[in-house]
Design an enzyme around this catalytic site. Structure first.
Site, PDB file in Angstrom:
ATOM      1  N   LYS A  73       0.844  -1.196   0.000  1.00 54.71           N
ATOM      2  CA  LYS A  73       0.000   0.000   0.000  1.00 54.71           C
ATOM      3  C   LYS A  73       0.880   1.247   0.000  1.00 54.71           C
ATOM      4  O   LYS A  73       1.932   1.279   0.647  1.00 54.71           O
ATOM      5  CB  LYS A  73      -0.900  -0.038   1.235  1.00 54.71           C
ATOM      6  CG  LYS A  73      -1.996   1.005   1.284  1.00 54.71           C
ATOM      7  CD  LYS A  73      -2.887   0.748   2.493  1.00 54.71           C
ATOM      8  CE  LYS A  73      -4.007   1.758   2.619  1.00 54.71           C
ATOM      9  NZ  LYS A  73      -4.895   1.456   3.778  1.00 54.71           N
ATOM     10  N   SER A 148      -9.537   1.256   2.780  1.00 59.11           N
ATOM     11  CA  SER A 148      -8.707   2.089   1.912  1.00 59.11           C
ATOM     12  C   SER A 148      -7.620   1.297   1.184  1.00 59.11           C
ATOM     13  O   SER A 148      -6.947   1.819   0.309  1.00 59.11           O
ATOM     14  CB  SER A 148      -8.044   3.200   2.736  1.00 59.11           C
ATOM     15  OG  SER A 148      -7.219   2.663   3.758  1.00 59.11           O
ATOM     16  N   SER A 172      -9.929  -1.168   6.933  1.00 60.05           N
ATOM     17  CA  SER A 172      -9.360  -0.931   5.606  1.00 60.05           C
ATOM     18  C   SER A 172      -8.603  -2.098   4.990  1.00 60.05           C
ATOM     19  O   SER A 172      -8.195  -2.024   3.835  1.00 60.05           O
ATOM     20  CB  SER A 172      -8.447   0.301   5.638  1.00 60.05           C
ATOM     21  OG  SER A 172      -9.212   1.468   5.744  1.00 60.05           O
TER      22      SER A 172
END
Length: 458
Positions: A73, A148, A172
Site C-alpha cells: 500500500k 482504503s 481498511s
C-alpha cells in the site's frame, strides 16, 4: 497463477526462477492497468530484487519469501520509492528509509511489484481516489474494490501480486478483502510494527495482510512475526464460537444476512458450538472511532493543512476541516472509553474461543455511489461499510475476514472471525478448517471470473 508455497517449491526444484515469475506478475499488472491497482509499478527495482533472490537460491540461502512478488500500500515507506499515500500533497515524498515491515520482508527475500492505489491518506472505504482514479473490483470493474487498501486487494484478486501489505484503521484491510473475495487479517494492535507508515491514527492503525488463501496468510505471518502459523488443526469440533445477539445483524442487506446465516450452519456442521454473546458498548464504536481518528489525523496532518488544505480531495478535505473542532476533553474521553470497552470485550473470551460477525452489512457498490439505502433507510456509504469493522480497531483484537459466498450478481460476501489478543494462531487455524471444507469452489470461481476480467481488459 500459483500459491506462495507453490512458487517457493518451484524455485526450490528449479522449475522456474524468481526473475521469470516476477516478469509474469509485471506483465499481468500492465495488462490489467485499467483496474488501477497500482499507483506505481516498480519494474526496475522488482527485477533487481528478483535477480538477488536467484543468487540467494543458488547459494542455498533463501528467506521465507525468497523471490515472492508482493505489493505494498502506498502509505508504507520504501526507501527511494515515492510514497504518495494516494494524495497530490505527498506526490513528491520519497522516504529515506524502509518501514520496519518492509525491512522484515526484504530480509525474507520478498520482491516488490509496486505501490498500490488507496483512498487518499487511507481516510475512506471506496478507494475512489480523486487523483489516481478508483481501484476497480476485478469481479466487476464497475464496482468498488473497498478501501482504503483497495489497490492491494485488487492486485491480489487479479493475481498481479502474490499477496499484499495493507493498513486497517476502521476496516481498511477487511473491507476490500470482503469486496474482492480474499483473506484479510488485521492482527492484534502493535503485533506488526506501524513505524514508517504515513498514519491516520496511532491508536487505531494496524498493519496487516491480504492473501488469496489461508496457507499464503500463514506464510506471510511467519515471515512478518518469526512465529510458526502452520495449521495442524483439522477440526472445529467443540470450538466455542460466539454469535453476537446485538448490533451485527442490524441494518443489513438480505443477501448478506442470508450468507451469514448459512455460514453459521456450516460452522455447526463442522462441530463448532454456537453461543449467543452480547457485544459490550458496540453502539459507541463509530463515534469514538471518528473522534480518535479525526483528532489524531488532524495532528499528523497539521503541517499539510497549514500549507494548503485546498490540496486535499473533497472528502478528506472535509475531515481535515473538522479536526480542529474536537476538544481535548472529547479526545481524552474517547481514549478512556476505548480502554474500558476493550477490557469488557476481552471478558467474552472467558465464555467463547472465537466470535463471528458479517464483515460488511452491504454488498460492494458501483463506483461513485456515496449514499446507500437499506430497507428504506439511507446513510453515507462510509458509515455503512465501517459499521461492523471499526469496533475491533477500537479494541485492538485480531480479526480475519474470509469469503463466505456470492450474491446473485456474483459479488463476494465475507464474514469476520475475531479472537483473543495475540491468538492469531487460533484465528488462522479455524479459518483454515472452514476453507478446506467450503471454499474450494469459491476459489475456482474467483480465479475464473477475475482472470476473464483481466483478459477482457487487454
Amino acid at each position: 497463477m500459483l500459491s506462495i508455497r507453490q512458487v517457493l517449491d518451484g524455485y526450490r526444484t528449479k522449475k522456474f526462477s524468481p526473475v521469470e515469475v516476477t516478469k509474469e506478475y509485471l506483465k499481468r499488472a500492465k495488462q490489467a492497468e485499467s483496474l488501477n491497482a497500482f499507483i506505481l509499478l516498480t519494474e526496475e527495482t522488482s527485477l533487481n530484487q528478483a535477480k538477488i533472490s536467484e543468487m540467494r537460491w543458488s547459494m542455498g540461502y533463501a528467506g521465507r519469501l525468497e523471490g515472492v512478488p508482493l505489493s505494498y500500500k502506498d502509505n508504507i515507506h520504501v526507501k527511494g520509492i515515492p510514497a504518495t499515500s494516494g494524495s497530490r500533497i505527498d506526490q513528491n515524498f520519497v522516504p529515506k528509509q524502509n518501514a520496519p515491515v518492509i525491512s522484515t520482508l526484504l530480509n525474507e527475500g520478498a520482491v516488490m511489484v509496486g505501490k498500490t492505489n488507496m483512498h487518499e491518506f487511507a481516510f475512506g472505504i471506496t478507494n475512489n481516489n480523486p487523483f489516481y482514479g478508483p481501484a476497480r473490483n476485478p469481479w466487476n470493474p464497475d464496482y468498488i474494490s473497498g478501501g482504503s487498501s483497495g489497490g492491494s486487494a485488487v492486485s491480489v484478486a487479479a493475481e498481479l501480486s502474490a499477496a499484499s501489505i495493507g493498513t486497517d484503521t476502521g476496516g481498511s484491510i477487511r473491507i476490500p478483502a470482503s469486496c474482492c473475495g480474499l483473506i484479510g487479517l488485521k492482527p492484534t494492535h502493535g503485533l506488526i510494527n506501524n513505524d514508517g507508515v504515513t498514519p491516520i491514527s496511532w491508536t487505531l492503525d494496524h498493519n496487516g495482510t491480504i492473501t488469496k488463501n489461508i496457507d499464503d496468510l500463514a506464510l506471510m505471518m511467519e515471515a512478518l512475526t518469526n512465529v510458526s502459523y502452520s495449521n495442524a488443526d483439522t477440526s472445529l469440533k467443540g470450538r466455542r464460537i460466539g454469535v453476537p445477539s446485538n448490533y451485527f445483524t442490524d441494518r443489513i442487506e438480505s443477501e448478506v444476512l442470508e450468507i451469514y446465516k448459512q455460514t453459521l450452519l456450516k460452522l455447526e456442521n463442522l462441530g463448532a458450538l454456537l453461543f449467543d454473546v452480547e457485544i459490550p458498548h458496540v453502539e459507541e464504536a463509530a463515534s469514538l472511532t471518528f473522534t480518535l481518528a479525526i483528532a489524531e489525523a488532524g495532528f499528523v496532518h497539521k503541517d499539510r493543512i497549514y500549507r494548503g488544505i485546498k490540496n486535499y480531495g473533497a472528502d478528506v478535505k472535509q475531515v481535515m476541516e473538522n479536526a480542529h473542532s474536537i476538544s481535548a476533553i472529547d479526545y481524552i474521553n474517547a481514549l478512556k472509553r476505548r480502554g474500558i470497552i476493550a477490557e469488557a470485550f476481552n471478558h467474552l473470551f472467558n465464555e467463547v474461543d472465537l466470535i463471528i460477525a458479517p464483515t460488511l452489512p452491504i454488498l460492494p457498490k458501483p463506483v461513485g455511489m456515496d449514499i446507500v439505502s437499506i430497507n428504506g433507510e439511507s446513510e453515507p456509504i462510509f458509515n455503512s461499510m465501517i459499521r461492523y469493522t471499526s469496533y475491533f480497531n477500537l479494541t485492538g483484537h485480531p480479526v480475519i475476514s474470509i469469503p463466505a459466498g456470492l450474491s446473485r450478481e456474483k459479488l463476494p460476501i465475507g464474514v469476520q472471525l475475531i479472537g483473543p489478543k495475540l491468538d492469531e494462531q487460533q484465528l488462522i487455524a479455524a479459518a483454515g478448517v472452514f476453507e478446506r471444507h467450503y471454499l474450494e469452489d469459491f476459489y475456482k470461481t474467483r480465479e475464473k471470473v477475475c482472470a476473464e476480467q483481466v483478459l477482457n481488459l487487454q
